[in-house]
Scaffold this active site. Structure first.
Site, PDB file in Angstrom:
ATOM      1  N   GLY A 160      -5.925  -2.211   3.648  1.00  0.00           N
ATOM      2  CA  GLY A 160      -4.709  -1.484   3.300  1.00  0.00           C
ATOM      3  C   GLY A 160      -3.818  -2.252   2.349  1.00  0.00           C
ATOM      4  N   GLU A 161      -3.627  -3.534   2.609  1.00  0.00           N
ATOM      5  CA  GLU A 161      -2.777  -4.348   1.744  1.00  0.00           C
ATOM      6  C   GLU A 161      -3.397  -4.544   0.369  1.00  0.00           C
ATOM      7  OE1 GLU A 161      -1.955  -5.317   6.022  1.00  0.00           O
ATOM      8  OE2 GLU A 161      -3.748  -5.162   4.770  1.00  0.00           O
TER       9      GLU A 161
END
Length: 215
Positions: free
Chosen positions: A59-60
């Site tokens: 996600g990051e």
């Protein structure tokens, strides 16, 4: 303090060795990029300044795509390096950034590893997406005068914040090693203030839009 943390980390690794050795043998985890985990990240040659962006996992790393584009637009003279911790994050980082940027594993927070990584990359700025604040790494950045900032920062109201609150001055000193913290909204800003972070370091910047690229 660094030596004490190194001892604690070493004891922690020894205590959990049956778990990660099992996962290494059974599922092949932790085998790749061992050298980079120990600080042997790629060397940044030349005089071009580097911005080191770190995203823990998938996600990051996806979120970093928008940030990288913006940095290229506003700071074209800087090169960008991307690090990540997990296998899914590494796969995504290589697919999204591997052609144009240096991609590598985030070093373990042992003193020798973070010093080695910073010496090889020589970043002018470190950007941590959402969090991943490690004491030895931030201390090493402080000693070298390297600004380290968090963007898209958040804390879990039921787990993350209470855990940091229990750490007292340890958490306060950790987060105050950061140059700036960009939080998603005022509720997160209030939590960081509650941990004793200097108000001038906290900035409400809104939520970074996560890229939906297929990885």
């Amino acid at each position: 303090m660094g030596i004490i943390l190194d001892i604690v980390y070493a004891l922690g690794l020894a205590a959990t060795s049956p778990i990660w050795l099992y996962r290494m043998i059974r599922h092949g985890r932790y085998r790749s990029d061992i050298g980079q985990r120990l600080g042997a990240v790629p060397v940044a040659y030349g005089l071009q300044p580097t911005i080191w962006i770190h995203g823990v996992s998938l996600g990051e790393v996806n979120a970093a795509r928008t940030l990288v584009q913006e940095l290229h637009s506003q700071l074209p003279d800087f090169r960008v390096a991307i690090s990540t911790t997990t296998d899914t994050g590494m796969a995504a980082a290589k697919k999204l950034f591997g052609r144009d940027h240096t991609v590598f594993r985030w070093p373990l927070d042992f003193t020798f590893a973070v010093r080695r990584a910073l010496r090889r990359q020589k970043p002018s700025l470190v950007v941590l997406i959402e969090g991943e604040a490690w004491p030895n790494f931030l201390a090493a950045c402080n000693r070298r005068g390297i600004p380290a900032v968090v963007v898209n920062a958040r804390l879990g109201a039921s787990k993350g914040y209470p855990r940091y609150k229990k750490l007292g001055r340890i958490a306060t000193n950790l987060f105050n090693r950061l140059t700036a913290i960009g939080v998603q909204d005022e509720s997160y800003a209030e939590m960081f203030r509650g941990l004793g972070v200097q108000p001038g370091k906290i900035h409400v910047t809104g939520m970074m839009k996560f890229d939906t690229a297929q990885v």
